[in-house]
Design a protein around this motif. Structure first.
Motif, PDB file in Angstrom:
ATOM      1  N   THR A 134     -55.226 -30.421  -0.046  1.00 43.84           N
ATOM      2  CA  THR A 134     -54.405 -29.301  -0.506  1.00 43.84           C
ATOM      3  C   THR A 134     -52.914 -29.582  -0.372  1.00 43.84           C
ATOM      4  O   THR A 134     -52.093 -28.693  -0.611  1.00 43.84           O
ATOM      5  N   LEU A 135     -52.537 -30.808  -0.014  1.00 47.99           N
ATOM      6  CA  LEU A 135     -51.128 -31.147   0.157  1.00 47.99           C
ATOM      7  C   LEU A 135     -50.483 -31.530  -1.176  1.00 47.99           C
ATOM      8  O   LEU A 135     -51.129 -32.124  -2.039  1.00 47.99           O
ATOM      9  N   ALA A 136     -49.216 -31.199  -1.316  1.00 48.49           N
ATOM     10  CA  ALA A 136     -48.443 -31.664  -2.469  1.00 48.49           C
ATOM     11  C   ALA A 136     -48.287 -33.176  -2.368  1.00 48.49           C
ATOM     12  O   ALA A 136     -48.337 -33.750  -1.270  1.00 48.49           O
ATOM     13  N   PRO A 137     -48.089 -33.866  -3.493  1.00 49.58           N
ATOM     14  CA  PRO A 137     -48.037 -35.337  -3.481  1.00 49.58           C
ATOM     15  C   PRO A 137     -47.052 -35.929  -2.481  1.00 49.58           C
ATOM     16  O   PRO A 137     -47.367 -36.920  -1.815  1.00 49.58           O
ATOM     17  N   ILE A 138     -45.865 -35.355  -2.341  1.00 46.59           N
ATOM     18  CA  ILE A 138     -44.870 -35.921  -1.425  1.00 46.59           C
ATOM     19  C   ILE A 138     -45.357 -35.807   0.026  1.00 46.59           C
ATOM     20  O   ILE A 138     -45.286 -36.761   0.805  1.00 46.59           O
ATOM     21  N   ALA A 139     -45.875 -34.644   0.384  1.00 51.22           N
ATOM     22  CA  ALA A 139     -46.384 -34.451   1.747  1.00 51.22           C
ATOM     23  C   ALA A 139     -47.598 -35.337   2.008  1.00 51.22           C
ATOM     24  O   ALA A 139     -47.745 -35.900   3.092  1.00 51.22           O
ATOM     25  N   LEU A 140     -48.450 -35.481   1.016  1.00 54.66           N
ATOM     26  CA  LEU A 140     -49.634 -36.323   1.148  1.00 54.66           C
ATOM     27  C   LEU A 140     -49.235 -37.769   1.412  1.00 54.66           C
ATOM     28  O   LEU A 140     -49.742 -38.420   2.339  1.00 54.66           O
ATOM     29  N   GLY A 141     -48.298 -38.266   0.607  1.00 50.67           N
ATOM     30  CA  GLY A 141     -47.837 -39.640   0.806  1.00 50.67           C
ATOM     31  C   GLY A 141     -47.193 -39.844   2.158  1.00 50.67           C
ATOM     32  O   GLY A 141     -47.382 -40.877   2.806  1.00 50.67           O
ATOM     33  N   ASP A 142     -46.450 -38.833   2.610  1.00 54.02           N
ATOM     34  CA  ASP A 142     -45.794 -38.930   3.916  1.00 54.02           C
ATOM     35  C   ASP A 142     -46.833 -39.050   5.028  1.00 54.02           C
ATOM     36  O   ASP A 142     -46.701 -39.887   5.926  1.00 54.02           O
ATOM     37  N   GLU A 143     -47.874 -38.241   4.996  1.00 55.03           N
ATOM     38  CA  GLU A 143     -48.914 -38.286   6.021  1.00 55.03           C
ATOM     39  C   GLU A 143     -49.627 -39.634   6.039  1.00 55.03           C
ATOM     40  O   GLU A 143     -49.956 -40.166   7.107  1.00 55.03           O
ATOM     41  N   LEU A 144     -49.856 -40.203   4.876  1.00 53.70           N
ATOM     42  CA  LEU A 144     -50.597 -41.454   4.777  1.00 53.70           C
ATOM     43  C   LEU A 144     -49.746 -42.673   5.105  1.00 53.70           C
ATOM     44  O   LEU A 144     -50.156 -43.538   5.882  1.00 53.70           O
ATOM     45  N   VAL A 145     -48.570 -42.738   4.519  1.00 49.80           N
ATOM     46  CA  VAL A 145     -47.737 -43.936   4.656  1.00 49.80           C
ATOM     47  C   VAL A 145     -47.087 -44.014   6.022  1.00 49.80           C
ATOM     48  O   VAL A 145     -47.100 -45.065   6.682  1.00 49.80           O
ATOM     49  N   ARG A 146     -46.535 -42.912   6.507  1.00 48.95           N
ATOM     50  CA  ARG A 146     -45.828 -42.949   7.783  1.00 48.95           C
ATOM     51  C   ARG A 146     -46.770 -43.174   8.957  1.00 48.95           C
ATOM     52  O   ARG A 146     -46.426 -43.888   9.907  1.00 48.95           O
ATOM     53  N   SER A 147     -47.957 -42.592   8.900  1.00 49.28           N
ATOM     54  CA  SER A 147     -48.895 -42.814  10.008  1.00 49.28           C
ATOM     55  C   SER A 147     -49.316 -44.282  10.057  1.00 49.28           C
ATOM     56  O   SER A 147     -49.386 -44.879  11.146  1.00 49.28           O
ATOM     57  N   ARG A 148     -49.587 -44.862   8.912  1.00 51.22           N
ATOM     58  CA  ARG A 148     -49.998 -46.265   8.865  1.00 51.22           C
ATOM     59  C   ARG A 148     -48.868 -47.176   9.345  1.00 51.22           C
ATOM     60  O   ARG A 148     -49.096 -48.123  10.118  1.00 51.22           O
ATOM     61  N   ALA A 149     -47.649 -46.878   8.906  1.00 52.89           N
ATOM     62  CA  ALA A 149     -46.506 -47.697   9.314  1.00 52.89           C
ATOM     63  C   ALA A 149     -46.251 -47.591  10.813  1.00 52.89           C
ATOM     64  O   ALA A 149     -45.939 -48.595  11.477  1.00 52.89           O
ATOM     65  N   GLU A 150     -46.404 -46.396  11.374  1.00 56.65           N
ATOM     66  CA  GLU A 150     -46.161 -46.219  12.804  1.00 56.65           C
ATOM     67  C   GLU A 150     -47.207 -46.957  13.631  1.00 56.65           C
ATOM     68  O   GLU A 150     -46.881 -47.606  14.634  1.00 56.65           O
TER      69      GLU A 150
END
Length: 251
Positions: A130-146
């Motif tokens: 249910t996340l908007a694309p920007i929020a979805l990408g943030d959750e996926l990319v930033r968690s993986r990078a961290e």
């Protein structure tokens, strides 16, 4: 058809709760699960390793072990797995690391060094579908990078918080560089399943050896898993409306 039982655990407390919780499998029960499966000839691996093993040899008797949320009582499970030579995937919501009841970065680093696969469970454990694309990408990319930066590991697997996914979120997971992802699903994974929506099975506290054996060979019993899958589209629309209209995320 190639099949792969993928087991889904959450908490593994040292002692049983006074009121049984379906998401809490006590350490003694977990030991019984691992000892039973290994004695029966199953090889217990993390998800990415299990998928590779089955791709190389479809007849290899493999069960994948996965743990959601990175609770600090995962250390109880780690002791048991080390005793039996089992491996697993641990899904970490990076925003919870170091909080009360969760593993910290040093503990995660030690687990990764011991052979535990570290996967992402997003940053803030929000429903991905249910996340908007920007929020979805943030959750996926930033968690993986961290996770990569803090632990020095390649993060290849993702677990959808609350098990919720749709076509958009699955594509976003693939675009973010993950190799696989899992939902809840409540059935045995098959060779034709979407690699970014792999179903899992839930072992329960108090489960007998016979029930465990039936779980990994036949899947979850009864009609409840079928009914839950059938209701998912309607529940997704309800949650989407709540998110968009009320700014409240239902889980």
């Amino acid at each position: 058809m190639t099949t792969l039982p993928i087991l889904m655990y959450h908490g593994v407390p040292a002692e049983p709760d006074s009121v049984p919780d379906r998401l809490q499998v006590p350490a003694a029960d977990f030991r019984m699960h691992v000892s039973t499966l290994t004695a029966d000839g199953w090889e217990l691996l993390g998800l990415t390793e299990a998928l590779s093993a089955k791709a190389a040899d479809p007849d290899r008797p493999v069960v994948a072990l996965t743990f959601d949320d990175a609770y600090d009582d995962f250390l109880n499970a780690a002791v048991v797995m080390a005793e039996f030579g089992a491996r697993s995937t641990l899904y970490v919501p990076t925003g919870s690391v170091g909080h009360h009841g969760y593993l910290d970065w040093d503990q995660l680093g030690a687990l990764a060094a011991s052979g535990v696969e570290i996967g992402s469970h997003s940053r803030r454990h929000r429903p991905m579908d249910t996340l908007a694309p920007i929020a979805l990408g943030d959750e996926l990319v930033r968690s993986r990078a961290e996770l990569t930066a803090r632990l020095g590991v390649e993060v290849r697997s993702f677990c959808y918080p609350h098990g919720y996914s749709n076509r958009q979120s699955r594509q976003a997971v693939a675009d973010a560089g993950y190799l696989n992802a899992c939902v809840i699903g409540r059935r045995i994974a098959r060779s034709g399943d979407d690699r970014f929506g792999l179903p899992r099975l839930q072992p329960l506290p108090g489960m007998s050896r016979a029930e465990l054996r039936n779980l990994v060979t036949s899947g979850e019993p009864g009609f409840a898993p079928i009914v839950k899958r059938a209701l998912q589209p309607a529940w997704r629309l309800t949650r989407l409306a709540s998110t968009r209209l009320l700014a409240h995320e239902l889980t």
